[in-house]
Design an enzyme around this catalytic site. Structure first.
Site, PDB file in Angstrom:
ATOM      1  CE  LYS A  81      45.568  39.101  40.994  1.00 42.64           C
ATOM      2  NZ  LYS A  81      44.938  39.630  39.754  1.00 42.64           N
ATOM      3  CB  SER A 157      42.661  42.308  40.502  1.00 36.75           C
ATOM      4  OG  SER A 157      43.063  41.400  39.487  1.00 36.75           O
ATOM      5  CB  SER A 181      43.807  42.509  36.699  1.00 35.43           C
ATOM      6  OG  SER A 181      42.465  42.772  37.003  1.00 35.43           O
TER       7      SER A 181
END
Length: 467
Positions: A81, A157, A181
């Site tokens: 990420k 996210s 997330s």
């Protein structure tokens, strides 16, 4: 078993490497081909580095040929990420306010552990700007879409991470979870994840969102997440709150007999309105735990929605992220993020301490709850995936993402392990997740229980079909 290496789990790839049926180069080439084919419509990656990935795969192939793999994930393609520092690649956090020229000379703790175990780093996955919300779009790279239906959001996210795994664009990804997330996108894309106990995975630099922010794996199977968790767990001197490694590995544990395990099932936490299809699928999943021998009781944990306290803590963190930006830079932000930052900046120290007190009270409630119940089951989310490019579904009474994530953020406040397991599909073919929550430090129990559920209701070969 799948024939395309891009559709294999990490544990299946490793079995192929050990048997000589498959090489890390073949696996990496398959993943890169899948990215080339599918990422233009999904936008899961903000950076792909085929040259470095293939060089790492060739080095891994030689180690396997010599019978000396480097570690537990040697040759397995992994995505990172884009909020986690990765040496040699920019970490832009989905923002036009971050200068791409670096220098980028340091790995975050989890990325360093992946390199030490021989993982093939393929690229970096998309995030909302600074990871601030539960869907994935940002001013820098645009909208990330759901492989099950590209018109819909993949969640966030860690939406890019989940979309990449779901589409076969790397079997493992590492994401972050400050309010759901990793669990939100796993639920929306039909994947497994666990947000482990806070501190289980070291984090550097420290998150501006403080001790709400956890890291976690996103994978197709419980075994893959357990293996990845074994690799990235443990102490790192850069994180003052990092826990020591677990006493025993998470991967390879004997099957858990659920007989006698005390399971609480709360369909709505006592205050959440849940989509009827989601409610029915979660209810059926709870019944599976009973069929496996667990003592399942319908009971709520006994707390009101802590959304005001969570938003005080979360949006204060968002304000901290951007406090050094001038007006020109602020104008480049996601408008929703700028609103959230203004809201956070308006809170006083007294407001923050009051929210912290609410958080501590919530932890006390859950601590007592787990004296009588080993696990808590809830829907991961009250709704299936909705239109991409929106922070909230059409018709939502809340303008912020917290309005549709009431099952996830409470357990960031309490720092407990919380997993999301796929538990079925809506009539429209959209995945739905069941959340499995354990007491702090009971990560192994959560994983073992999820593995037992997976064996009873397997999901890892239910894959989205490209449009």
């Amino acid at each position: 078993m799948a024939t395309d290496p891009a559709d294999l789990t990490a544990t299946e790839l490793l079995a192929g490497y050990r048997a000589g049926r498959l090489s890390p180069v073949e696996a990496t080439e398959a993943v890169l081909a899948r990215i080339e084919r599918d990422d233009p419509r999904l936008n899961a990656y903000c950076l792909v580095d085929p040259e470095r990935a293939l060089a790492a795969a060739r080095a891994s192939r030689e180690r396997w040929r010599g019978g000396a793999p480097l570690g537990l994930l040697d040759g397995v393609p992994v995505s990172i990420k884009d909020v986690l520092l990765t040496r040699g690649w920019p970490t832009l956090r989905g923002s036009r306010t971050v200068a791409p020229d670096g220098p980028w000379t340091e790995d975050g703790p989890s990325v360093a552990r992946l390199r030490e175990h021989g993982a093939v780093l393929v690229g970096k996955t998309t995030t909302p700007e600074f990871g601030w919300k539960g869907v994935t779009d940002n001013p820098l790279t645009g909208i990330t879409r759901n492989p099950w239906n590209p018109a819909l959001t993949a969640g966030g996210s860690s939406g890019g991470a989940a979309a990449a795994v779901a589409a076969g664009m790397a079997p493992l990804s590492i994401g972050t979870d400050g309010g759901g997330s990793v669990r939100i996108p796993a639920s929306f894309t039909g994947l497994f994840t666990i947000k482990p106990t806070y501190g289980r995975i070291a984090h550097h630099p420290a998150s501006p969102f403080g001790t709400l922010a956890h890291l976690g794996p996103i994978t197709w199977s419980v075994d893959d997440s357990a293996l990845l968790l074994d690799v990235v767990s443990g102490f790192d001197s850069r994180d003052w709150s990092a826990l020591p490694p677990p006493a025993t590995p998470y991967y390879g544990r004997p099957p858990l007999d659920l007989a006698g395990v005390r399971v609480a099932y709360s369909p709505d936490l006592g205050h959440v309105t849940v989509d009827p299809e989601v409610a029915a699928l979660a209810e059926a999943a709870a019944e599976v735990f009973a069929e496996l021998g667990a003592k399942v009781e319908r009971v709520d944990p006994g707390f009101d929605d802590p959304v005001e306290a969570f938003e005080t803590l979360w949006f204060a963190g968002a304000a901290k992220v951007v406090e050094s930006l001038d007006e020109d830079a602020l104008a480049l932000l996601d408008p929703g993020l700028r609103q959230a930052c203004e809201q956070g900046a308006a809170h006083s120290a007294s407001d923050y301490l009051a929210a912290t007190a609410r958080r501590m009270d919530l932890g006390r409630i859950m601590g007592r709850f787990h004296e009588e119940h080993d696990l808590l089951l809830t829907p991961t989310l009250p709704i299936p995936a909705f239109e991409a490019g929106r922070e909230t579904p059409e018709g939502s009474s809340s303008r912020r993402w917290t309005g549709w994530t009431p099952f996830t953020y409470p357990f960031n406040m309490t720092q407990q392990p919380a997993a999301s397991v796929p538990c079925g599909f809506t009539r429209a073919g959209l995945p739905v997740g069941l959340q499995v929550v354990g007491a702090r430090h009971e990560d192994a129990l959560v994983l073992d229980a999820c593995r037992a559920f997976e064996e009873a209701r397997p999901w890892k070969h239910h894959r989205p079909v490209p449009a």
